[in-house]
Design a protein around this motif. Sequence first.
Motif, PDB file in Angstrom:
ATOM      1  N   ASP A   1       0.909  -1.244   0.180  1.00 13.71           N
ATOM      2  CA  ASP A   1       0.111  -0.045   0.010  1.00 13.71           C
ATOM      3  C   ASP A   1       0.797   1.281   0.049  1.00 13.71           C
ATOM      4  OD1 ASP A   1      -2.216   1.519   0.064  1.00 13.71           O
ATOM      5  OD2 ASP A   1      -2.921   0.764   2.064  1.00 13.71           O
ATOM      6  N   ASP A   2       0.294   2.263  -0.463  1.00 10.91           N
ATOM      7  CA  ASP A   2       1.093   3.754  -0.354  1.00 10.91           C
ATOM      8  C   ASP A   2       2.368   3.727  -0.949  1.00 10.91           C
ATOM      9  OD1 ASP A   2      -1.151   4.181   1.339  1.00 10.91           O
ATOM     10  OD2 ASP A   2      -0.445   4.185   2.751  1.00 10.91           O
TER      11      ASP A   2
ATOM     12  N   GLU B   1      -4.214   4.449  -6.677  1.00  8.80           N
ATOM     13  CA  GLU B   1      -4.895   4.919  -5.576  1.00  8.80           C
ATOM     14  C   GLU B   1      -5.263   6.440  -5.899  1.00  8.80           C
ATOM     15  OE1 GLU B   1      -4.494   3.451  -1.465  1.00  8.80           O
ATOM     16  OE2 GLU B   1      -2.434   3.775  -2.103  1.00  8.80           O
TER      17      GLU B   1
HETATM   18 MG    MG Z   1      -3.178   3.721   0.260  1.00  2.69          MG
END
Ligand code: MG
Length: 444
Positions: free
Chosen positions: A345-346, A402
């Motif tokens: 993620d990220d 995202e």
């Molecule tokens: Mg994220």
Amino acid sequence: MAAGAARQTDEAARFSARFVLAYRWIAAAVGLLSLGWAIFFSVQGIWALTASQSVVALVAAVGIMLSARGRLATALLLTQVAYLFSIILLCLVFDVPSAEVPRVSHLFLLVLALVGYLNFKRQPSLLQKGLVGACVLAFVGISSTSYALPFAQPIDDAIRTYGAWVNASVATLSLMACVYFFQLELQRPDQRGQELKAALRGHQFELFYQPQVDRAEKTTGAEALLRWKHPVRGYVPPGDFIPLAEEIGLMRELGFWVLETACRTLEAWSRHPETSQLTLSVNVSASQFLDEGFEQVVLQLVDRFAIDPRRLKLEITESVMMTSTDLVTAKMQILRSIGLGLALDDFGTGYSSLAYIRRLPLTQLKIDRSFVQDVTGNERSAAVARSVVQLGRDLDLDVLAEGVETRDQFVFLRDCGCEEFQGFHFGRPMPLADFENTLARRAA
Ligand code: MG
Ligand code: C2E
Ligand code: MG
């Protein structure tokens, strides 16, 4: 998100309101006291003291006025600097100790130091730290000697006898008020921690679902995002309570609830043809992932709900990689061995090395929103986003962007080779029923 921002402001306001109140009470007490002394000395015809006490009263009034206009930081600095100098001056020129009457004015330096420290806890700064240090040093210095400047004009003992009682009382009361407010601040996380534990017992948590789509904008799955359905504050976003849950050791329990709820949803989805192919991504915090036995808990849940493990994706962040590579890899391999998806993620916001990422058995890279934001407005951002997408593809990972908020961003990223997308453009995080209704509507 708007509710979250409002709540954060509310939090800050609650802290400031209490702090501003403490500041105003103390400034008002000191201001009134100085005004009283200024009047008294003017009647006595002692003009130097009348002037110095008037300045202190004036500074208090200006400080209260500034704080009322929301300029607390300026008010605090002004009062601290002005009071520090006036107290030192008062002690070394006028409030000179004698055999009968001690010096007490320096007691206000402790009040100043405490107010400064409270402010430092609220908003750390080097200047504030220096001012607290200066107050403490001045207090120690003045308490330990009877020194007075050569041109001192000591106030008569007849006045100082009463003055000592009045000043010592106001300084002690102000000190007690400071300690009281300080204690309230310390209790705050504790109270919020209790509230959070009660929320878990009281079933106040809920999962929201944000759609994830493919290049044809068809929903392929969702990310489960935790919300606290607070009885008064409404939906509270995770950024506002997850750090506290981590701090008070509630994350294991809360994380388990999230995983269990997500598995229950996947099980329900598996029974309907329109939803049986959907994947569900679940965020796992670093501490939760590194917890001993975490992977066994996941395997048991997959087993208990009899879900297809390929439909469940665990999202970890780069912070997990601060720990031993071997441990993280071993945990990931156990999860991968049954077919579970593992997303980073990220991506791009942490500090992990690419060589490290290459060795991990990941299945998906989620490119952080910060790379997506400017892609259509700035050529450099576009170039960076293009490279990040390419990097993910070179590492043989599914690449999801995202925070896609506009059609232009989507088109740009799709043309760069990105395969999956998530963001407000396709749907905000929403309650399960809304997510399922939206899907049904689109299918119809
Ligand atoms: Mg994220
Ligand atoms: P994340 O996993 O990166 O989740 C995406 C966040 O971006 C979500 O915020 C989502 O609402 C927001 N977002 C999605 N699309 C857009 C967009 O187009 N524009 C903008 N401005 N924002 C968008 P949210 O729900 O507040 O979650 C914040 C973070 O909290 C998550 O970031 C995740 O790290 C963490 N989190 C959420 N749920 C859980 C959970 O169950 N467990 C753990 N450990 N962490 C969670
Ligand atoms: Mg996530």
